[in-house]
Design a protein around this motif. Structure first.
Motif, PDB file in Angstrom:
ATOM      1  N   UNK A   1      15.234 -12.297  -0.906  1.00 23.72           N
ATOM      2  CA  UNK A   1      15.199 -10.869  -1.222  1.00 23.72           C
ATOM      3  C   UNK A   1      14.468 -10.156  -0.089  1.00 23.72           C
ATOM      4  N   UNK A   2      14.564  -8.860  -0.066  1.00 23.82           N
ATOM      5  CA  UNK A   2      13.913  -8.093   0.986  1.00 23.82           C
ATOM      6  C   UNK A   2      12.400  -8.080   0.791  1.00 23.82           C
ATOM      7  N   UNK A   3      11.684  -7.995   1.888  1.00 19.46           N
ATOM      8  CA  UNK A   3      10.227  -7.877   1.814  1.00 19.46           C
ATOM      9  C   UNK A   3       9.844  -6.691   0.929  1.00 19.46           C
ATOM     10  N   UNK A   4      10.613  -5.626   1.003  1.00 20.42           N
ATOM     11  CA  UNK A   4      10.318  -4.440   0.193  1.00 20.42           C
ATOM     12  C   UNK A   4      10.463  -4.714  -1.295  1.00 20.42           C
ATOM     13  N   UNK A   5      11.370  -5.621  -1.673  1.00 20.48           N
ATOM     14  CA  UNK A   5      11.515  -5.988  -3.085  1.00 20.48           C
ATOM     15  C   UNK A   5      10.242  -6.677  -3.595  1.00 20.48           C
ATOM     16  N   UNK A   6       9.739  -7.604  -2.788  1.00 18.22           N
ATOM     17  CA  UNK A   6       8.503  -8.291  -3.176  1.00 18.22           C
ATOM     18  C   UNK A   6       7.320  -7.319  -3.209  1.00 18.22           C
ATOM     19  N   UNK A   7       7.313  -6.353  -2.302  1.00 16.39           N
ATOM     20  CA  UNK A   7       6.244  -5.353  -2.290  1.00 16.39           C
ATOM     21  C   UNK A   7       6.290  -4.505  -3.553  1.00 16.39           C
ATOM     22  N   UNK A   8       7.486  -4.133  -3.987  1.00 15.68           N
ATOM     23  CA  UNK A   8       7.618  -3.343  -5.214  1.00 15.68           C
ATOM     24  C   UNK A   8       7.089  -4.114  -6.420  1.00 15.68           C
ATOM     25  N   UNK A   9       7.379  -5.422  -6.451  1.00 16.20           N
ATOM     26  CA  UNK A   9       6.915  -6.252  -7.574  1.00 16.20           C
ATOM     27  C   UNK A   9       5.394  -6.373  -7.568  1.00 16.20           C
ATOM     28  N   UNK A  10       4.816  -6.599  -6.407  1.00 11.05           N
ATOM     29  CA  UNK A  10       3.357  -6.729  -6.313  1.00 11.05           C
ATOM     30  C   UNK A  10       2.673  -5.427  -6.706  1.00 11.05           C
ATOM     31  N   UNK A  11       3.216  -4.303  -6.230  1.00  9.84           N
ATOM     32  CA  UNK A  11       2.631  -3.005  -6.570  1.00  9.84           C
ATOM     33  C   UNK A  11       2.703  -2.754  -8.068  1.00  9.84           C
ATOM     34  N   UNK A  12       3.788  -3.174  -8.697  1.00  7.18           N
ATOM     35  CA  UNK A  12       3.932  -2.989 -10.146  1.00  7.18           C
ATOM     36  C   UNK A  12       2.858  -3.758 -10.906  1.00  7.18           C
ATOM     37  N   UNK A  13       2.558  -4.977 -10.454  1.00  2.00           N
ATOM     38  CA  UNK A  13       1.517  -5.782 -11.105  1.00  2.00           C
ATOM     39  C   UNK A  13       0.151  -5.135 -10.932  1.00  2.00           C
ATOM     40  N   UNK A  14      -0.112  -4.598  -9.752  1.00  2.00           N
ATOM     41  CA  UNK A  14      -1.408  -3.968  -9.491  1.00  2.00           C
ATOM     42  C   UNK A  14      -1.574  -2.667 -10.277  1.00  2.00           C
ATOM     43  N   UNK A  15      -0.479  -1.950 -10.472  1.00  2.00           N
ATOM     44  CA  UNK A  15      -0.542  -0.695 -11.252  1.00  2.00           C
ATOM     45  C   UNK A  15      -0.748  -0.974 -12.736  1.00  2.00           C
ATOM     46  N   UNK A  16      -0.020  -1.946 -13.240  1.00  2.00           N
ATOM     47  CA  UNK A  16       0.000  -2.220 -14.680  1.00  2.00           C
ATOM     48  C   UNK A  16      -0.253  -3.713 -14.899  1.00  2.00           C
ATOM     49  N   UNK A  17      -1.484  -4.149 -14.747  1.00  2.00           N
ATOM     50  CA  UNK A  17      -1.783  -5.585 -14.786  1.00  2.00           C
ATOM     51  C   UNK A  17      -1.599  -6.178 -16.170  1.00  2.00           C
TER      52      UNK A  17
ATOM     53  N   UNK B   1       0.832  -1.209   0.000  1.00  2.00           N
ATOM     54  CA  UNK B   1       0.000   0.000   0.000  1.00  2.00           C
ATOM     55  C   UNK B   1       0.864   1.255   0.000  1.00  2.00           C
ATOM     56  N   UNK B   2       1.937   1.248   0.744  1.00  5.84           N
ATOM     57  CA  UNK B   2       2.850   2.399   0.740  1.00  5.84           C
ATOM     58  C   UNK B   2       3.386   2.651  -0.666  1.00  5.84           C
ATOM     59  N   UNK B   3       3.733   1.573  -1.370  1.00  2.00           N
ATOM     60  CA  UNK B   3       4.237   1.729  -2.735  1.00  2.00           C
ATOM     61  C   UNK B   3       3.147   2.294  -3.645  1.00  2.00           C
ATOM     62  N   UNK B   4       1.932   1.793  -3.500  1.00  3.36           N
ATOM     63  CA  UNK B   4       0.830   2.271  -4.335  1.00  3.36           C
ATOM     64  C   UNK B   4       0.529   3.741  -4.082  1.00  3.36           C
ATOM     65  N   UNK B   5       0.673   4.160  -2.842  1.00  2.00           N
ATOM     66  CA  UNK B   5       0.396   5.560  -2.508  1.00  2.00           C
ATOM     67  C   UNK B   5       1.369   6.517  -3.195  1.00  2.00           C
ATOM     68  N   UNK B   6       2.492   5.975  -3.667  1.00  2.00           N
ATOM     69  CA  UNK B   6       3.444   6.821  -4.383  1.00  2.00           C
ATOM     70  C   UNK B   6       2.981   7.215  -5.764  1.00  2.00           C
ATOM     71  N   UNK B   7       1.999   6.468  -6.315  1.00  2.00           N
ATOM     72  CA  UNK B   7       1.559   6.739  -7.691  1.00  2.00           C
ATOM     73  C   UNK B   7       0.042   6.816  -7.846  1.00  2.00           C
ATOM     74  N   UNK B   8      -0.698   6.207  -6.922  1.00  2.00           N
ATOM     75  CA  UNK B   8      -2.147   6.115  -7.072  1.00  2.00           C
ATOM     76  C   UNK B   8      -2.865   7.045  -6.090  1.00  2.00           C
ATOM     77  N   UNK B   9      -4.059   7.472  -6.466  1.00  2.00           N
ATOM     78  CA  UNK B   9      -4.880   8.281  -5.559  1.00  2.00           C
ATOM     79  C   UNK B   9      -5.279   7.425  -4.363  1.00  2.00           C
ATOM     80  N   UNK B  10      -5.140   7.955  -3.148  1.00  2.00           N
ATOM     81  CA  UNK B  10      -5.511   7.162  -1.965  1.00  2.00           C
ATOM     82  C   UNK B  10      -6.922   6.607  -2.023  1.00  2.00           C
ATOM     83  N   UNK B  11      -7.830   7.364  -2.619  1.00  5.73           N
ATOM     84  CA  UNK B  11      -9.222   6.922  -2.686  1.00  5.73           C
ATOM     85  C   UNK B  11      -9.421   5.727  -3.609  1.00  5.73           C
ATOM     86  N   UNK B  12      -8.396   5.395  -4.416  1.00  2.07           N
ATOM     87  CA  UNK B  12      -8.493   4.244  -5.322  1.00  2.07           C
ATOM     88  C   UNK B  12      -7.882   2.989  -4.710  1.00  2.07           C
ATOM     89  N   UNK B  13      -7.487   3.081  -3.438  1.00  4.10           N
ATOM     90  CA  UNK B  13      -6.851   1.955  -2.746  1.00  4.10           C
ATOM     91  C   UNK B  13      -7.735   1.547  -1.571  1.00  4.10           C
TER      92      UNK B  13
END
Length: 286
Positions: free
Chosen positions: A169-185, A16-28
């Protein structure tokens, strides 16, 4: 609308923190068993709702209107399959178009006890009417922070993985990958084997701790039952200690190694190194 289950947990919150960097909070939409634990996200404009894996009546309302869902696997080993089934059925009822699921690395061949419920969940998702993205996560580097603390206290790292290489890998690495999939499915269902860029053995972990501390740190490789008993002595419940020892023994057979570069590709950067992880763990240990 993008929804993330387990939003009060470490991985869900990071996504969610990663998504908040690019997405509107109301869309999460942040889904949690105890919404009060993520009141800070609500204060930032994220829609926070109750979603309890063990209370199916909370799930369909929580997923209504959701387009993309990250199903973070439950932390309750032994209960995961029915809990995941409840979420998948609710997503089907709510018409969720895409489910991304955090599975486990090398699941097709993994002998780990932990892999079984992930296999069951992937089988459930095989019949899902929407797009399914399987994020087969390797081990977290953070899983080895306890080894750093033990090495400082006892001068050794214990385990039962022998010369098996671990692509953590770091938990943050996996979070970045998951956020990327959710942004650009993706347009169609896909599977990603996600692993750290460089594998290491537990002996190499011990050596790195020694290098950074200037101490002689040994690797004590032991039998699976002996390692499980040591974990119980260290305070782990007997059942969980057996699962951890089983996973480490499987790592000795290659279950946690992969040369896949999908994780760094999705994340958009190299994964955290063993050196950086040990440094972080030593800092945390004071």
């Amino acid at each position: 609308m993008i929804a993330v289950t387990g939003a009060s947990g470490a991985l869900g919150r990071l996504v969610i923190e990663r998504l908040l960097g690019t997405e509107a909070p109301s869309s999460i939409r942040a889904l949690a068993r105890s919404p009060e634990k993520i009141a800070d996200l609500a204060a930032r404009g994220v829609e926070v709702v109750e979603a309890d894996y063990d209370r199916p009546e909370t799930l369909t309302p929580a997923l209504t209107g959701v387009d993309r869902l990250l199903l973070v696997s439950s932390s309750e080993v032994g209960k995961r399959a029915p809990q995941h089934r409840a979420v998948i059925e609710a997503a089907r009822a709510a018409g969720v178009g895409l489910i991304a699921y955090t599975s486990i690395l090398n699941i097709d061949s993994s002998p780990m006890i932990l892999a079984e419920e992930h296999r069951e969940t992937e089988a459930m998702l095989a019949g899902y009417p929407g797009t399914v993205v399987l994020l087969r996560n390797g081990w977290y580097l953070e899983n080895y922070f306890g080894d750093v603390a033990a090495a400082l206290a006892h001068g050794a790292v214990a385990g039962t993985s022998g010369e098996g290489r671990i692509s953590a890998a770091a938990r943050s690495d996996y979070a970045d990958a998951a956020a990327a999939v959710l942004r650009d499915p993706p347009a169609t269902s896909t599977t990603h084997e996600l692993a750290g860029d460089t594998g290491f053995t537990r002996a190499e972990l011990a050596a790195e701790i020694g290098r950074q501390t200037g101490r002689e740190i040994a690797f004590a490789n032991m039998g699976e039952a002996e390692f499980a008993a040591l974990l119980v002595k260290a305070g782990l419940p007997e059942g969980f200690a057996a699962v951890v020892a089983d996973a480490d023994a499987a790592a000795g057979k290659g279950a946690l190694y992969s040369d896949s570069t999908a994780l760094s590709t999705l994340a958009g950067h190299p994964t955290k190194t063993l050196e950086a992880a040990v440094r972080e763990a030593l800092t945390a240990a004071g």
